[in-house]
Design an enzyme around this catalytic site. Structure first.
Site, short mmCIF file in Angstrom:
data_model
loop_
_atom_site.label_atom_id
_atom_site.label_comp_id
_atom_site.label_asym_id
_atom_site.label_seq_id
_atom_site.Cartn_x
_atom_site.Cartn_y
_atom_site.Cartn_z
N HIS A 56 -0.95 3.27 -8.47
CA HIS A 56 -1.13 1.65 -8.20
C HIS A 56 -2.38 1.37 -9.57
CE1 HIS A 56 -0.65 -2.57 -7.86
NE2 HIS A 56 -1.48 -2.73 -7.83
N HIS A 58 -3.44 -0.70 -13.66
CA HIS A 58 -3.32 -1.91 -14.65
C HIS A 58 -3.87 -1.16 -15.94
CE1 HIS A 58 -1.43 -4.73 -12.59
NE2 HIS A 58 -2.34 -4.22 -11.37
N GLN A 151 3.05 -10.71 -14.18
CA GLN A 151 1.75 -11.25 -13.73
C GLN A 151 1.60 -12.73 -13.37
OE1 GLN A 151 -1.42 -9.48 -13.91
NE2 GLN A 151 -1.28 -11.28 -12.48
N HIS A 209 3.52 -6.62 -6.11
CA HIS A 209 2.43 -7.21 -5.54
C HIS A 209 2.98 -8.01 -5.01
CE1 HIS A 209 0.64 -5.25 -9.73
NE2 HIS A 209 -0.70 -5.42 -8.70
N GLU A 212 -1.54 -10.49 -2.20
CA GLU A 212 -2.83 -10.36 -2.07
C GLU A 212 -3.50 -11.67 -2.37
OE1 GLU A 212 -3.28 -8.83 -5.87
OE2 GLU A 212 -5.42 -7.49 -5.20
N ASP A 308 -6.30 0.66 -9.19
CA ASP A 308 -5.93 -0.79 -9.42
C ASP A 308 -6.20 -1.49 -10.71
OD1 ASP A 308 -4.60 -2.92 -9.77
OD2 ASP A 308 -5.78 -3.83 -7.79
N TRP A 314 -10.53 -7.68 -13.79
CA TRP A 314 -10.58 -8.10 -11.89
C TRP A 314 -11.64 -7.42 -12.11
CZ3 TRP A 314 -6.33 -8.07 -14.69
CH2 TRP A 314 -4.88 -8.85 -14.85
ZN LIG Z 1 -2.24 -5.16 -9.58
#
Ligand SMILES: [Zn+2]
Length: 426
Positions: A56, A58, A151, A209, A212, A308, A314
């Site tokens: 996982h 991005h 997203q 996702h 979360e 991630d 993030w």
């Molecule tokens: Zn993610």
């Protein structure tokens, strides 16, 4: 043979194994292999594993830290807003350059397969175009699997549904989603249904996702498991994050775990990111916010740990080291028995490879000769030390090397060097 590694320790506990490689494949794994190799590497006492796999990530956002500004609250929602500010400024060249730089880091750390979500909510599909090009360029040394990820919400963002289909038509190979970010619980469930149907029609895997959130009533994983069964997608669907499970009522969670097992739902927990993002509105006690990994593993679900984010809206840290991810997963999940620590190593190797559906992955005759030699004796020591990746091998070729870390000592009556292993290699 082209290459022989002599004296390997394997993750399953076998010691003193010679690994023979011909062309792109492993052809022998046995003690004292009689053949000779065009090149031989003495790896006595070192753990030799199949490469790390990140289930996982991005890659469209990676290494964009500070563009156009930093995340002040440290929350998931400000991160999404910040990424929204950056999206119109992206160029194919800049996204590709950052992704390629990250792939260099990954290779150096023995991370040779990555599943990356790619945002399809930009009408220009800049990130899709860039990452498809990156995927082609890195193929000789790294497997990059792409997930079409809406997203800003599959139903919530205008145009997302059409853009997701366009991304799949262009060659993105997994269907993504984000039901907890849709406007309502009902729309979240509708998005799960629609996306699973797309995957079933096209014969693709699903990785959403999902939940979360700290909200114990965020239960989209239930719909995801039910749709998996309705459409016969058993084993091909992954719920990523699933952090609301941490906050759920125990009775409900026990029923849910059975449903997930029936659907053979895969799980990816992202411990580095979720220990920092979740529980932000708690005072004390403050929730850890990682999904119920121990219980999921006990039910026989395939659970992987993902990185991630690395240096993006993030998360400001990270280096592509999956042993750092495993170490955080171990701590947050209190996975401290010897069996559980070994399971944490599998969460960044075998289990992640199974979730991606990687072909011929492993340390056995017939598998691709994709290997990482670690300056550690076993998986537990690997997680403890996060040691040097002495040799990284892809399809039989050494593609990265790091010298062993040893400290020079000047202590009376003590050895002159130490390398932190419990039992140093001979
Ligand atoms: Zn993610």
């Amino acid at each position: 043979m082209d290459l022989i590694l002599r004296g390997a320790a394997l993750a399953d506990g076998r010691c003193d194994q010679d690994i023979g490689i011909a062309g792109e494949r492993i052809v022998a794994v046995e003690p004292h292999l009689a053949a000779t190799g065009a090149r031989e590497i003495d790896v006595r006492g070192s753990l030799v594993s199949a490469p790390f796999v990140d289930a996982h990530f991005h890659m469209d956002a990676t290494l964009s830290l500070g563009l156009p500004r930093l995340n002040r609250s440290g929350t998931l929602l400000e991160g999404i807003a910040l990424w929204g500010e950056l999206k119109p400024l992206l160029t194919v060249e800049a996204v590709a350059e950052r992704a390629l730089a990250y792939c260099d880091w990954a290779v150096a750390k023995g991370l040779l397969a990555i599943r990356s979500h790619v945002d399809v909510c930009d009408p220009r599909l800049i990130a899709v175009e860039a990452l498809l090009e990156v995927k082609r360029r890195v193929k000789p040394y790294l497997d990059l699997q792409l997930v079409a990820f809406p997203q800003d919400g599959y139903l919530r963002a205008p145009g997302a549904a059409a853009q997701l289909k366009r991304a799949l038509d262009l060659g993105v190979e997994v269907v993504g989603g984000i039901p907890h970010f849709e406007r309502t619980m009902a729309e979240g469930a509708s998005s799960v249904r629609a996306l699973c149907e797309i995957a079933a029609r096209r014969g693709l895997r699903v990785d959403m996702h999902c939940d979360e959130s700290d909200d114990p009533l965020s239960r989209h994983v239930e719909t995801l498991a039910a749709e998996t069964m309705r459409l016969g997608l058993h084993g091909r669907v992954t719920g990523s994050h699933l952090t609301s499970m941490h906050s759920m009522d125990n009775y409900y969670a026990s029923k849910l775990l059975d449903l997930m097992a029936e659907a053979r739902l895969n799980v990816v927990a992202n411990p580095l990111i979720n220990i920092t993002l979740q529980g932000r509105q708690d005072t004390y006690p403050k929730r850890r916010g990682m999904t119920r990994v121990k219980e999921q593993m006990a039910r026989g679900l395939t659970v992987a740990f993902g990185h991630d984010c690395v240096m993006d809206p993030w998360y400001s840290l990270g280096s592509g080291d999956m042993l750092e991810v495993a170490q955080m997963g171990l701590h947050v999940g209190q996975l401290t028995s010897l069996d559980e620590i070994a399971a944490c190593f599998r969460a960044v190797t075998d289990n992640a490879a199974a979730i991606l559906g990687l072909d011929a992955y492993g340390v056995a005759p017939g598998c691709y000769a994709d290997l990482v030699v670690l300056q550690a004796s076993d998986p537990i020591e690997a997680i403890r030390l996060r040691p040097a990746r002495l040799h990284v091998i892809r399809r039989g070729q050494v593609i990265a090397e790091t010298p062993p870390a040893t400290a020079k000592l000047s202590l009376p009556g003590r050895p002159a060097t130490t390398d932190f292993r419990h039992t140093p290699a001979p």
